[in-house]
Design an enzyme around this catalytic site. Structure first.
Site, short mmCIF file in Angstrom:
data_model
loop_
_atom_site.label_atom_id
_atom_site.label_comp_id
_atom_site.label_asym_id
_atom_site.label_seq_id
_atom_site.Cartn_x
_atom_site.Cartn_y
_atom_site.Cartn_z
N LYS A 1 4.54 83.78 43.41
CA LYS A 1 4.95 82.94 44.55
C LYS A 1 6.39 83.32 44.89
CE LYS A 1 7.06 78.90 45.85
NZ LYS A 1 7.92 79.50 46.77
N GLU B 1 14.03 80.72 33.27
CA GLU B 1 15.39 81.26 33.34
C GLU B 1 16.12 80.43 34.39
OE1 GLU B 1 18.30 82.34 34.41
OE2 GLU B 1 17.75 84.31 35.16
N CYS C 1 22.65 83.99 38.33
CA CYS C 1 22.48 83.06 37.21
C CYS C 1 23.51 83.34 36.12
CB CYS C 1 21.08 83.19 36.66
SG CYS C 1 20.57 84.90 36.44
N GLU D 1 26.48 74.31 38.31
CA GLU D 1 26.29 75.67 38.83
C GLU D 1 26.46 75.63 40.35
OE1 GLU D 1 22.30 77.55 38.87
OE2 GLU D 1 23.26 79.22 37.85
P1 NAI Z 1 14.57 76.23 43.10
O1 NAI Z 1 14.55 76.22 41.63
O2 NAI Z 1 14.21 74.96 43.78
O3 NAI Z 1 13.60 77.37 43.67
C1 NAI Z 1 13.22 78.52 42.96
C2 NAI Z 1 11.73 78.78 43.19
O4 NAI Z 1 10.97 77.67 42.72
C3 NAI Z 1 11.34 78.95 44.67
O5 NAI Z 1 10.33 79.91 44.77
C4 NAI Z 1 10.81 77.59 45.01
O6 NAI Z 1 9.92 77.57 46.12
C5 NAI Z 1 10.09 77.20 43.74
N1 NAI Z 1 9.86 75.77 43.57
C6 NAI Z 1 10.62 74.74 44.03
N2 NAI Z 1 10.06 73.56 43.67
C7 NAI Z 1 8.94 73.86 42.96
C8 NAI Z 1 7.95 73.07 42.31
N3 NAI Z 1 7.99 71.74 42.33
N4 NAI Z 1 6.95 73.70 41.66
C9 NAI Z 1 6.89 75.05 41.62
N5 NAI Z 1 7.79 75.84 42.23
C10 NAI Z 1 8.81 75.25 42.89
O7 NAI Z 1 16.02 76.74 43.53
P2 NAI Z 1 16.68 76.73 44.99
O8 NAI Z 1 16.33 75.45 45.68
O9 NAI Z 1 16.35 78.00 45.66
O10 NAI Z 1 18.23 76.76 44.63
C11 NAI Z 1 18.87 75.60 44.12
C12 NAI Z 1 19.84 75.97 43.02
O11 NAI Z 1 19.11 76.53 41.94
C13 NAI Z 1 20.86 77.04 43.38
O12 NAI Z 1 21.98 76.50 44.01
C14 NAI Z 1 21.20 77.58 42.01
O13 NAI Z 1 22.16 76.75 41.40
C15 NAI Z 1 19.91 77.49 41.25
N6 NAI Z 1 19.21 78.78 41.23
C16 NAI Z 1 19.28 79.53 40.09
C17 NAI Z 1 18.70 80.78 40.05
C18 NAI Z 1 18.76 81.62 38.84
O14 NAI Z 1 18.84 82.83 38.94
N7 NAI Z 1 18.64 81.05 37.66
C19 NAI Z 1 18.03 81.35 41.22
C20 NAI Z 1 17.97 80.47 42.35
C21 NAI Z 1 18.55 79.24 42.34
#
Ligand code: NAI
Ligand code: MG
Length: 499
Positions: free
Chosen positions: A190, A264, A299, A401
């Site tokens: 996804k 992660e 990250c 973060e």
């Molecule tokens: P997110 O964790 O909400 O999204 C990441 C992925 O998870 C996307 O594909 C999203 O559609 C999916 N997702 C969201 N809700 C879900 C659910 N209930 N069930 C299954 N999949 C779901 O992160 P977002 O909203 O893009 O960014 C928010 C914050 O997260 C950022 O500001 C950052 O701090 C952190 N982040 C950390 C990352 C890392 O590399 N560890 C990468 C992206 C964001």
């Protein structure tokens, strides 16, 4: 297509249009069953460049069913043959590096030269690494009884769900699918709603080699598309990169199904600069570690720089000079070092942290670079990198973060204080210590609470180096042999009693 093979499309806008509104299920590009799409925007201009399929539970079901149908034959393919196919995928990708780097630049605003090209080249490298590991999927013989043979087998889990973020979408895709596939699983990916195009293209390229249904990808939003993938009864494992909040939601659903997860979840990584450090090297390492070329959207960003008071001002001045020499601008321009933030939502989030830092008494904002003045980039989500000095480690900016080009530089007066500040965080992904003293380096490498610790450098995850966090930074390892064996296979014990 030439000789049945996809040819690279260097016009990113055209390629984005060609991919508009599609998922890739069972080897074919298909729209969402509802026919719905959502817009994809270039964050450097604010203009819509394409659309993505708005997938819901029925689309996820179709993708998982395709993966389920393909799984027995894929698992029955000799492991080294699977690896060879994954290596063939890598070779195909090498011909698409320019195309993919342009496409990911268009949808994410990451600078082409400093970020996107490295990412596009890196995915082939990751696939080559895992492709060579097929014959390492071996079990053990156990001296259970001399008159019986007892062994363990490493078997694939089945169908794996891989949920991606937008910050390094292709690299993270490769890190997740390569070990899953070589281990004999089939996959439903996804994509992140902000960056679905380049990863769709990668999967389309890989589908020229992989049997249909082995690798499928759907686009959509978290609750409508990600959640049903996690909840699907036939999905036996989830690998996820993203926020702590979403990671916990996924873990709860996985707990109900009793399936394993790899999570992660980001960090607030400390970089300790001791008074004896090579300050020029440390300043360059700070720029690399903070991923300023990716607008800090990493990250593992070294977003808490803990600096000995005797070298604090000099260190800040050196980092500022290096960042000031970088150019913020059109991400597609070869001269640009720093592009844009991914989306309006992230831009507002990052801006609100910068405003909070400015409003903090005793904090000083050290702003770097200049914003582009080109009128064509007026709608672009550009942010000037900023270092805050004078903040304490309990401030919101030092604890949460930010995922933007915002650094907290915190002074310390002795090593013990530095160590306790470094570990005083809910996260534990990466950490680094900068010193010439071997005793300090050895001590810190043992006491820093992080999954990936470096002395005098700040490199990113690479094939062969187990990568993953402790505490709120997540569960499990990626990018290594151990990651494939521990997280994409299940062990079976077999006892032969032939008496
Ligand atoms: P997110 O964790 O909400 O999204 C990441 C992925 O998870 C996307 O594909 C999203 O559609 C999916 N997702 C969201 N809700 C879900 C659910 N209930 N069930 C299954 N999949 C779901 O992160 P977002 O909203 O893009 O960014 C928010 C914050 O997260 C950022 O500001 C950052 O701090 C952190 N982040 C950390 C990352 C890392 O590399 N560890 C990468 C992206 C964001
Ligand atoms: Mg979210």
């Amino acid at each position: 297509m030439v000789d049945g093979k996809l040819v690279p499309v260097l016009d990113a806008q055209k390629l984005a249009q060609n991919l508009s509104g599609f998922n890739l299920i069972d080897g074919a590009l298909v729209p969402a069953l509802s026919g719905r799409t959502f817009p994809i925007v270039n964050p450097a201009t604010g203009l819509e460049i394409s659309t993505a399929a708005f997938s819901v539970v029925q689309d996820v079901d179709a993708a998982v069913e395709a993966a389920q149908r393909a799984q027995p034959d894929w698992a029955g393919t000799p492991a080294r043959r699977r690896g060879a196919l994954v290596m063939e995928c890598a070779r195909l990708l090498e011909a698409h590096v320019q195309e993919l780097s342009r496409l990911v630049t268009l949808e994410t605003g990451k600078a082409l030269r400093t970020e996107s090209r490295t990412e596009a080249a890196g995915i082939a490298d990751m696939l080559l690494f895992y492709g060579g590991l097929g014959s390492e999927l071996k079990g053990e013989t156990i001296p259970h009884r001399p008159d019986m043979l007892t062994i363990t087998l490493r078997e694939p889990i089945g169908v794996v769900g891989a949920i991606l973020p937008w910050n390094a979408p292709m690299y993270i895709l490769a890190m997740k699918i390569a070990p899953a596939l070589v281990a004999g699983n089939t996959v439903v990916v996804k994509s992140a709603e902000e960056a679905p195009l380049a990863v769709l293209r990668v999967c389309q390229i890989l589908n020229q080699v992989l049997p249909k249904g082995v690798l499928n990808i759907v686009s959509g939003y978290g609750p409508e598309c990600g959640a049903p993938l996690v909840a699907h009864a036939a999905v036996g494992k989830i690998t996820f990169t993203g926020s702590v909040e979403t990671g916990k939601i996924i873990y709860r659903t996985a707990a109900d199904k009793l399936i394993p997860v790899t999570l992660e979840l980001g960090g607030k990584s400390p970089m300790i600069v001791m008074p004896d450090a090579d300050l020029d090297k440390a300043a360059a390492g700070a720029v690399a570690g903070m991923r300023f070329t990716r607008q800090g959207q990493s990250c593992s960003a070294s977003s808490r720089m803990l600096v000995h008071s005797s070298v604090h001002d000099e260190f800040v001045a050196k980092v500022k000079a290096l960042v000031d020499a970088m150019k913020i601008g059109d991400p597609m321009d070869e001269a640009t070092d720093i592009g844009t933030i991914i989306s309006r939502g992230q831009y507002d989030k990052v801006s609100s942290y910068i405003a909070a830092g400015r409003a903090t008494a005793d904090a000083t904002a050290v702003e770097c670079c200049t914003l582009p003045t080109d009128p064509g980039l007026g709608g672009g989500l550009f942010v000037r990198p900023v270092m805050f000095t004078g903040l304490t480690n309990d401030s919101r900016l030092a604890r949460e973060e930010i995922f933007g080009p915002v650094v907290c530089v915190i002074k310390f007066s002795d090593y013990e204080e530095a160590l306790s500040l470094a570990n005083d965080t809910s996260y534990g992904l990466t950490a680094s210590v900068w010193t010439r003293d071997l005793k300090t380096a050895l001590d810190a490498s043992q006491k820093l609470q992080a999954g990936f610790v470096q002395v005098n450098q700040n490199i990113v995850a690479q094939p062969g180096l187990s990568y993953g966090g402790v505490k709120n930074s997540g569960l499990g390892k990626e990018a290594s042999l151990e990651a494939m064996l521990d997280h994409f296979t299940q062990k079976k014990t077999v006892i032969f009693n032939m008496q």
